[in-house]
Scaffold this active site. Sequence first.
Site, short mmCIF file in Angstrom:
data_model
loop_
_atom_site.label_atom_id
_atom_site.label_comp_id
_atom_site.label_asym_id
_atom_site.label_seq_id
_atom_site.Cartn_x
_atom_site.Cartn_y
_atom_site.Cartn_z
N HIS A 25 -3.01 14.47 -6.56
CA HIS A 25 -4.03 14.51 -7.61
C HIS A 25 -4.72 13.16 -7.66
O HIS A 25 -4.37 12.29 -8.46
CB HIS A 25 -3.40 14.84 -8.96
CG HIS A 25 -4.40 15.19 -10.03
ND1 HIS A 25 -4.04 15.83 -11.18
CD2 HIS A 25 -5.73 14.98 -10.12
CE1 HIS A 25 -5.11 15.99 -11.94
NE2 HIS A 25 -6.15 15.47 -11.31
N HIS A 27 -8.87 11.54 -7.01
CA HIS A 27 -10.28 11.78 -6.72
C HIS A 27 -10.80 10.61 -5.89
O HIS A 27 -10.66 9.44 -6.27
CB HIS A 27 -11.06 11.94 -8.02
CG HIS A 27 -10.58 13.12 -8.82
ND1 HIS A 27 -10.99 14.40 -8.55
CD2 HIS A 27 -9.69 13.20 -9.85
CE1 HIS A 27 -10.39 15.24 -9.39
NE2 HIS A 27 -9.59 14.53 -10.18
N HIS A 197 -8.00 22.22 -11.92
CA HIS A 197 -7.64 21.54 -13.16
C HIS A 197 -7.57 22.61 -14.25
O HIS A 197 -8.48 23.43 -14.39
CB HIS A 197 -8.71 20.53 -13.55
CG HIS A 197 -8.71 19.28 -12.73
ND1 HIS A 197 -8.78 19.28 -11.35
CD2 HIS A 197 -8.66 17.97 -13.10
CE1 HIS A 197 -8.77 18.02 -10.91
NE2 HIS A 197 -8.69 17.21 -11.95
N GLU A 200 -5.70 20.62 -19.48
CA GLU A 200 -5.86 19.20 -19.78
C GLU A 200 -6.59 19.07 -21.12
O GLU A 200 -6.00 18.74 -22.14
CB GLU A 200 -6.62 18.50 -18.67
CG GLU A 200 -6.91 17.02 -18.95
CD GLU A 200 -7.93 16.41 -18.00
OE1 GLU A 200 -8.02 15.17 -17.96
OE2 GLU A 200 -8.66 17.17 -17.33
N ASP A 277 -4.76 10.34 -10.50
CA ASP A 277 -6.02 10.92 -10.92
C ASP A 277 -7.20 10.06 -10.45
O ASP A 277 -7.80 10.34 -9.43
CB ASP A 277 -6.03 11.11 -12.44
CG ASP A 277 -7.02 12.17 -12.90
OD1 ASP A 277 -7.81 12.65 -12.07
OD2 ASP A 277 -7.01 12.53 -14.09
#
Length: 341
Positions: A25, A27, A197, A200, A277
């Site tokens: 996970h 980006h 996702h 969240e 993340d």
Amino acid sequence: MIRPAPPGHCPAYERYAALPKAHLHVHLEAAMRPGTMREWCAEDGVEVPPLVDFPHFTGFLDAYGVLISLLHTPERLGRLLDEVVADAAAQGVVALEFASIPDKSAAFDSAEEALEFILPAASAAGRRHGVWTGAIVSIDRGAGPGHALEAAGLAARFAERGVVAVGLVADERGNPVADAAEAFAIAREAGLGVVPHAGELAGPEEVRSALDLGVDRIQHGVRAAEDPRVVAELAASGVCLDVCPSSNVILGVYPTLAEHPLPTLLDAGVRCSIGADDPLLFGVDVVDEYVLAHEQMGIPDAGLAGCARASIDSSFAPADLKRGALAGVDDWEREAGQLPG
């Protein structure tokens, strides 16, 4: 405020850097090194975006947009990929699955051109640094159904060339995961994984919807903890949550790490990987997250070794790599059992 442990100066950091793990996970654009960002901002005359302290989710997205805009040449994108993979290797990552939205690339005229460059560059960086890499093509859930189908079709065309899955990103609120069902079906038809996702910014109902769609993993998914029935479904399914605790705290999902539900989810038998993340924007890398999970969330070494195993086993990496990495986790845990806690 959460701050990372300085690499090379913190015994706990070095300890968890030695634990083999997959990073599932992360980006791509927001894994940029701080020094690289400052260098490119200076070259372009762009103000350095805010880091770590975001008043709301929109402010976070604005900062992310600046990072995308800095990547306006193939040379910069190539350097980013090499640095991200090199950093992963230094963090004990054996398999890196990075997410991006190719049609937002500032360096190329089309998403196809972006992937034509990204995939071989990532593979070459992986060979240089000893890290297997796989790309996740992200669907922007706020861009409408047409974009979702185009992104899934794009991913499918590159299924044998380094793309391993499709994801689903951006604000869940008003953009439910079920809306991407047709796009996910296209990805599955091409043999790709589905890793949206969910759970969240929206609640446990989105995690249940993701499970109903037959996803391979769920990125975040922590709001499942609000419904014991969803937690039980997760545990029974074996679907892994790719959890990023610092991200959840900084974006206001939970007030503190001490109140984060990762320990509760693990105790309930839910498989969880640990990820960073957006390392640049949140000020932590994946090793920092392991350190914080131990020191501020009370997860013992056995639990963290379990997270590393889940990350490796739930990745799309080759089977032989998984076997070797899992054996490495066993070795780490045996050695850790001889160390003070």
